[in-house]
Design an enzyme around this catalytic site. Structure first.
Site, PDB file in Angstrom:
ATOM      1  CD  GLU A  31      -1.896   1.204   3.282  1.00  0.00           C
ATOM      2  OE1 GLU A  31      -1.554   0.206   4.006  1.00  0.00           O
ATOM      3  OE2 GLU A  31      -2.200   2.304   3.808  1.00  0.00           O
ATOM      4  CG  ASP A  66       0.389   1.745   6.747  1.00  0.00           C
ATOM      5  OD1 ASP A  66       1.698   1.302   6.575  1.00  0.00           O
ATOM      6  OD2 ASP A  66       0.197   2.937   6.586  1.00  0.00           O
ATOM      7  CG  ASP A  88      -3.461   2.573   9.837  1.00  0.00           C
ATOM      8  OD1 ASP A  88      -3.711   1.727   8.890  1.00  0.00           O
ATOM      9  OD2 ASP A  88      -3.063   3.616   9.443  1.00  0.00           O
ATOM     10  CG  ASP A 131      -7.094   4.674   6.339  1.00  0.00           C
ATOM     11  OD1 ASP A 131      -8.227   4.608   6.640  1.00  0.00           O
ATOM     12  OD2 ASP A 131      -6.626   5.641   6.039  1.00  0.00           O
TER      13      ASP A 131
END
Ligand code: TTJ
Length: 639
Positions: free
Chosen positions: A432, A505, A507, A509
């Site tokens: 990403e 990541d 997190d 998102d």
């Protein structure tokens, strides 16, 4: 006399050799000695009670998992036969638990329905148990026997008391042997929950009481009088259905003794959710029952559409893919002698099944359509819309192919490929964001690791029609990089990497992007997941440093551990994104096969995966909000 340990007969020795064979090669009998194999023990024992219920003699099955990983399975059937077994000269109960493949042969004529894929017999469970106890209530008496150390008789079958008036049943208690199950003997609450729910859906009216007494005590009763109808309603619970009445068809073929049960209902999504079972086992690779289903669906839907002028004389017929679109269906057959084939033995092979299923379904479906003209109209219109989209998609695909043919190299420009051409050692990291992609390109071992950076969020595939998906540049890059094609045209022998690693990541998102990616793979490149080619990278969450000593922590707990190790004067860095890591750090923590952690993505329960995807991606807001609230603790919030 209850203790037999001291003198063995020739038969005893043969029996013990049989059970010993199971202990030497447990994998041959239960697939593996991982947690999966451990759960197999429970399936095996519960199957016996299911058989008794299907034969019409038991109504309720209790399964208890206690604090010490002891499993108890009890039913209110006739009770296992307690008399002396002709062949073995010992009680039939003892025979069931000590002779390999004895199951089924001792029954009273009714065939063993649940067997098949599991079907290895209760003796295998005994062989792999530290101890196992059997209680039988029948003929006014309560009988008991106990085995220890992988099936050695400790107490042979004897009466321990009187039964209550009219009471009967069987009970088995066992403790799996921790020297065999190296991942431990702890059962997973959810795995058992999901399988018991499935068994209850597949066998209407059977009541399963599930008690899980480890940690926070939980109990749950599964009983569905509507059977497959309720199963389909459950699978469609978060979807917009196109007709209220669930199509339900059942039949029995006298000649072959095959029972067929089918339930289905269309929803407004595009992906089919069609699951087939033989003798309560999910046939993930399909087989002859699915072929029969497809044949009847194609014939009857087309016939109805033509007879009622939805399709004109000169117009193309509806194809399988059009008819499948948005269809949720369960096909469940019971077969006295199932033959399984295919890579994972998940494909039903019996040739006679196709016609039996097709005939029963054709008759029932034709009748349903005639009796429910407004539901029929919704269904036919949906399939016609799908066929129009399919024609458009074909044109879009032809376009992409032509584009590829014109390019010198068809590989996407952003791909930093590896030098190896050997797919079995090659890996592709789907990364990403461009900055993380840059670090990954510098940090990787380019001999076998390829990097494909993706920009932003890939298209939400659930909401988009097929032809729009192929317009999406990110999707096209992935497909061309993988090299194996897509959808029905997939060819795994052309797959260019045997590890496809999704790296996002750590997190919220990142989790969303990973879900989108998995949705796409699940819908259009499912064999990649089934084949075990898809992984999630597990980047660390923290770096803890004291002087030259560096530790990477992948969870909050691990971080606490390192803090304790360093005591004081340490620095903690919390990684907010992959982009914060330099190429060396990314290599050390996430790319280097020696130290990285990869989580293999499986379709253990495709139905639940499907549901999670639909909730997160579908149109309905309410279930999505509930899902996110319920699962919020999985997301790591930034401090
Ligand atoms: C077979 O036909 C004669 C009457 O008893 C039938 C029978 O064996 N029923 C039966 C077996 N009910 N329950 C079992 C059983 C239950 C558990 C939990 C474990 C095993 C191995 C069998």
């Amino acid at each position: 006399m209850t203790n037999k340990e001291t003198h063995y007969t020739a038969e005893d020795i043969q029996v013990l050799e049989g059970l010993e064979a199971v202990r030497v090669r447990p994998g041959m009998y239960i697939g593996s000695t991982s947690s999966r194999g451990l759960h197999h023990l429970v399936w095996e024992i519960v199957d016996n009670s299911i058989d008794e219920a299907l034969a019409g003699y038991a109504t309720t099955i209790d399964v208890t998992v206690d604090e010490n990983d002891v499993v108890t399975v009890r039913d209110d059937g006739r009770g296992m036969p307690v008399g002396i077994h002709e062949k073995t000269g010992v009680s039939t109960v003892e025979t069931i638990f000590t002779v390999l493949h004895a199951g089924g042969k001792f029954g009273g004529g009714a065939y063993k329905v649940s067997g098949g894929l599991h079907g290895v017999g209760a003796s295998v469970v005994n062989a792999l148990s530290e101890w196992l106890e059997v209680k039988v209530i029948s003929g006014g008496k309560i009988y008991f026997m106990r085995f220890e150390n992988g099936g050695h008789v400790k107490e042979s079958l004897h009466v321990i008391g009187d039964a209550k008036e009219g009471e009967s049943g069987s009970e088995v208690r066992f403790k799996a042997d921790p020297t065999i199950f190296l991942e431990g003997t702890e059962y997973d609450y959810q795995t058992l929950f999901e399988r018991f729910r499935q068994i209850a859906f597949l066998n209407k009216g059977i009541k399963i009481n599930y008690y899980y007494l480890k940690g926070e005590k939980k109990e749950h009763t599964f009983c569905y009088t509507g059977g497959l109808k309720e199963y389909v309603a459950y699978l469609n619970r978060n979807k917009n259905v196109l007709h209220d009445e669930i199509i339900y068809i059942e039949g029995f073929d006298q000649e072959t003794n095959i029972t067929v049960e089918i339930a289905m209902q269309y929803n407004d999504s595009y992906a089919p959710s069609i699951y087939s079972f033989c003798n309560n086992i999910n046939t993930v690779e399909g087989g002859t029952h699915e072929e029969g289903f497809r044949a009847a669906m194609n014939r009857i839907i087309n016939k109805y559409a033509r007879d009622n002028n939805f399709i004109k004389k000169d117009e193309e017929s509806l194809q399988s893919d059009d008819i499948k679109e948005g269809l949720t269906a369960i096909i469940s057959i019971k077969h006295p002698n199932p033959q399984y084939e295919g890579q994972t033995k998940g494909k039903l092979g019996n040739a006679e099944v196709k016609k039996v299923v097709s005939d029963i379904l054709a008759q029932g479906l034709e009748r349903f359509l005639l009796e429910h003209p407004s539901d029929a109209k919704e269904i036919i219109e949906k399939t016609i819309t799908a066929s129009k989209a399919r024609v458009a998609a074909r044109k879009a695909r032809e376009l992409t192919r032509r584009k590829n043919a014109l390019e010198v190299s068809s590989l996407p420009g952003k791909l930093a490929d590896c030098s190896s051409k050997d797919a079995s050692i090659s890996e592709i990291y789907i990364v990403e964001g461009n900055s993380a992609g840059g670090s990954a390109k510098q940090g990787r071992d380019s001999t076998f690791q390829a990097i494909l950076p993706l920009r932003g969020k890939i298209l939400n595939v659930e909401k988009a029609r097929l032809h729009r998906i192929f317009d999406n540049a990110e999707i096209r890059s992935m497909i061309t990089a993988f090299g194996c094609g897509v959808g029905d045209e997939i060819d795994l022998s052309k797959l260019r990497y045997h590890k496809i690693v999704i790296m996002t990541d750590a997190d919220v998102d990142g989790a969303h992007i990973a879900t989108l990616m998995l949705t796409f793979l699940y819908r259009y490149l499912k064999p990649l997941i089934e084949g075990g080619y898809v992984y999630l990278a597990m980047p660390p969450l923290f770096k803890i440093q004291k002087g030259n000593a560096i530790r990477y922590a992948y969870s909050d707990e691990e971080c606490e551990e390192y803090k304790r190790e360093f005591v004081n004067n340490y620095k903690i860095q919390r990684y907010k994104g992959l982009g914060e890591m330099n190429p060396e750090q990314l290599w050390e923590t996430t790319l280097d096969p020696k130290y990285r952690t990869l989580k293999q993505v499986t379709i253990e329960d495709a139905m639940d995966a499907d549901n999670a995807f639909s909730i997160l991606m579908g149109d309905e807001v309410e279930p999505r909000r509930n899902f996110i609230v319920e699962n919020a603790h999985y997301a790591t919030l930034d401090i």
